[in-house]
Design a protein around this motif. Structure first.
Motif, PDB file in Angstrom:
ATOM      1  N   LEU A 153      22.691 -18.743  29.072  1.00 57.91           N
ATOM      2  CA  LEU A 153      21.381 -18.087  29.040  1.00 57.91           C
ATOM      3  C   LEU A 153      20.467 -18.878  28.120  1.00 57.91           C
ATOM      4  CD1 LEU A 153      20.586 -14.338  28.770  1.00 57.91           C
ATOM      5  CD2 LEU A 153      19.581 -15.910  27.112  1.00 57.91           C
ATOM      6  N   VAL A 154      19.379 -19.383  28.661  1.00 56.33           N
ATOM      7  CA  VAL A 154      18.346 -20.020  27.847  1.00 56.33           C
ATOM      8  C   VAL A 154      17.241 -18.982  27.677  1.00 56.33           C
ATOM      9  CG1 VAL A 154      16.709 -21.916  27.640  1.00 56.33           C
ATOM     10  CG2 VAL A 154      18.925 -22.310  28.741  1.00 56.33           C
ATOM     11  N   MET A 184       8.041  -3.259  28.356  1.00 56.02           N
ATOM     12  CA  MET A 184       8.392  -3.416  26.932  1.00 56.02           C
ATOM     13  C   MET A 184       7.100  -3.766  26.219  1.00 56.02           C
ATOM     14  SD  MET A 184      11.594  -3.563  25.676  1.00 56.02           S
ATOM     15  CE  MET A 184      12.889  -2.722  26.557  1.00 56.02           C
ATOM     16  N   ARG A 221       4.239  -2.663  22.840  1.00 51.38           N
ATOM     17  CA  ARG A 221       4.101  -1.992  21.536  1.00 51.38           C
ATOM     18  C   ARG A 221       2.757  -1.280  21.518  1.00 51.38           C
ATOM     19  NH1 ARG A 221       8.524  -2.434  18.180  1.00 51.38           N
ATOM     20  NH2 ARG A 221       9.799  -4.169  18.932  1.00 51.38           N
ATOM     21  N   LEU A 254       7.698   0.802  20.168  1.00 49.56           N
ATOM     22  CA  LEU A 254       8.056   0.272  21.479  1.00 49.56           C
ATOM     23  C   LEU A 254       7.733   1.299  22.560  1.00 49.56           C
ATOM     24  CD1 LEU A 254       9.473  -2.396  22.257  1.00 49.56           C
ATOM     25  CD2 LEU A 254      11.599  -1.122  22.380  1.00 49.56           C
ATOM     26  N   GLY A 283      15.859   2.686  25.177  1.00 54.14           N
ATOM     27  CA  GLY A 283      17.038   3.444  25.601  1.00 54.14           C
ATOM     28  C   GLY A 283      17.152   3.629  27.095  1.00 54.14           C
ATOM     29  N   GLY A 322      16.265  -1.485  29.041  1.00 53.22           N
ATOM     30  CA  GLY A 322      16.594  -2.551  28.081  1.00 53.22           C
ATOM     31  C   GLY A 322      18.089  -2.725  27.863  1.00 53.22           C
ATOM     32  N   THR A 350      19.908  -4.072  30.866  1.00 51.88           N
ATOM     33  CA  THR A 350      19.753  -5.514  31.091  1.00 51.88           C
ATOM     34  C   THR A 350      20.881  -6.270  30.397  1.00 51.88           C
ATOM     35  OG1 THR A 350      17.351  -5.346  31.283  1.00 51.88           O
ATOM     36  CG2 THR A 350      18.234  -7.498  30.645  1.00 51.88           C
ATOM     37  N   ILE A 351      21.149  -5.892  29.153  1.00 61.74           N
ATOM     38  CA  ILE A 351      22.207  -6.577  28.404  1.00 61.74           C
ATOM     39  C   ILE A 351      23.574  -6.254  29.016  1.00 61.74           C
ATOM     40  CG2 ILE A 351      23.294  -6.774  26.128  1.00 61.74           C
ATOM     41  CD1 ILE A 351      20.570  -6.513  24.886  1.00 61.74           C
TER      42      ILE A 351
END
Ligand SMILES: Nc1nc(=O)c2c([nH]1)NC[C@@H]1CN(c3ccc(C(=O)N[C@@H](CCC(=O)O)C(=O)O)cc3)C=[N+]21
Length: 287
Positions: free
Chosen positions: A95-96, A231, A233, A239, A260, A263, A266-267
Motif C-alpha cells: 500500500l502506497v 471524511m 472536519r 470528524l 465508526g 472508515g 476500509t481497514i
C-alpha cells in the motif's frame, strides 16, 4: 431516530476475529501474511491512518512493514522501493499511502505495484478485473460498504442504488459492485442537475463526495439505506461525513455513522485482501 445504525466498529471486530483465525491457520503452515505500507511526506492525517493500518496488522497476527520517507523522495526512488516490495517474498500486500507529493505521478507508482500484491485494488488490472467480474482485489472502501449491506441482510437485486461521487477509489468501483449485486445503479456527480430528484428515488444512497451535508433529510426516501463514505472536519475540528446525520437519521431505515462506520471497514477489508493474497500464494482457496 428511526434509522438503525450500521456499526462499522462492531462489524470490523467480528470480521477481524475471523481474519485472525485464518491468519493463525496460515502461520501454522509456516506462512505469515505481510503488508508493506509506504508513506511519503509528513501529512498528519496520513500518519494517523497508516498507524491504524499497522496496528490492525498486529491485532490480526499479520506481519507489517512501515516505510516512512521524506517528501523530497524522488519518483524513481519510490518506484525502486515498490519494486523491492514486489520482490520480497514476506510481503503479500503493498500500500502506497495517497496523496503523494505533487512531483510524483501517483498513477505511475500504482501501476508499478505487482497486481498480485495490489491490496488497495487501485491498479488498472484490478479495476479491469472488477469491471469484468474476474477475480482480483476490490478497493477496500466500497468493498467495506458491500460488507455492511450484506451484514444487515439487504437484498440489492432490483433495488435502486444511487452513488454520489465518481472517483476511481470509491464512486466508480462502488457502482460496479452494486451492479454486480443486481441493483439498478445511478451515478451522480458534480455535474448532476437536481441531485435530490435522484436520491429521493433511491433505496440505497452511498455518499462519497468529500463535502459536508451533501445529503440532507429532505433528499432521502423514508426507510432508505444511507452509507456515508465522507471524511470531513467541521468548524470545531470534529470528524464528520457527507451526510447530515442528525437530520437523515429520522428518515432513513439504516444509516452508517462517521466516525465508526465505513472508515474502520476500509481497514478491515485491507486486512482481508492481504490475507487473501497470502492464501492465494499458499494455494489455499480464498475464503
Ligand atoms: N493507498 C491508500 N489507501 C487507502 O485506503 C487510503 C489512502 N491511500 N489514503 C487515505 C485514505 C483514507 N483512508 C481511511 C481509512 C480508515 C479511516 C478510519 O478508520 N477512520 C476512522 C476515524 C479515524 C480518525 O479518528 O481520524 C473512522 O471513520 O471511524 C479513515 C480513512 C484510507 N485511505
Amino acid at each position: 431516530m428511526t434509522a438503525q445504525l450500521i456499526d462499522g466498529n462492531a462489524l470490523s471486530r467480528q470480521l477481524r476475529a475471523d481474519v485472525a483465525q485464518r491468519v493463525q491457520a496460515l502461520r501454522n503452515r509456516g506462512l505469515t501474511p505481510g503488508l508493506a505500507v509506504i508513506l511519503v511526506g509528513d501529512n498528519p492525517a496520513s500518519q494517523v491512518y497508516v498507524r491504524n493500518k499497522v496496528k490492525a496488522c498486529e491485532d490480526t497476527g499479520m506481519h507489517s512493514v512501515l516505510e516512512t520517507w521524506p517528501a523530497t523522495l524522488s519518483e524513481a526512488e519510490l518506484l525502486a522501493r515498490v519494486q523491492a516490495m514486489n520482490n520480497d517474498p514476506t510481503i503479500h500486500g503493498i500500500l502506497v499511502q495517497l496523496p503523494l507529493p505533487a512531483h510524483i505521478d501517483a498513477q505511475k507508482v500504482i501501476e508499478a505495484i505487482s497486481p498480485a500484491k495490489d491490496v488497495d485494488g487501485f491498479h488498472v488490472a484490478s479495476a479491469g478485473a472488477l469491471m469484468t467480474g474476474l477475480p482480483g482485489f476490490w478497493p477496500c472502501t466500497p468493498h467495506g460498504c458491500m460488507k455492511m449491506l450484506e451484514h444487515i441482510g439487504y437484498e440489492l437485486r432490483g433495488k435502486h442504488a444511487v452513488v454520489i461521487g465518481r472517483s476511481n477509489i470509491v464512486g466508480k468501483p462502488m457502482a460496479l459492485m452494486l451492479l454486480q449485486a443486481n441493483a439498478t445503479v445511478t451515478v451522480c456527480h458534480s455535474g448532476t442537475k437536481d441531485l435530490a430528484a435522484f436520491t429521493r428515488q433511491a433505496d440505497v444512497v452511498v455518499a462519497a463526495v468529500g463535502k459536508r451535508n451533501v445529503l440532507t433529510a429532505d433528499m432521502v426516501k423514508p426507510g432508505a439505506v444511507v452509507i456515508d463514505v465522507g471524511m470531513n472536519r467541521n468548524e470545531a475540528g470534529k470528524l464528520c461525513g457527507d451526510v447530515d446525520f442528525d437530520g437523515v437519521k429520522d428518515v432513513a431505515g439504516w444509516i452508517t455513522p462517521v466516525p465508526g462506520g465505513v472508515g474502520p471497514m476500509t481497514i478491515t477489508m485491507l486486512m482481508v485482501n492481504t490475507l487473501d493474497s497470502a492464501e492465494r500464494q499458499a494455494g489455499v482457496q480464498a475464503g
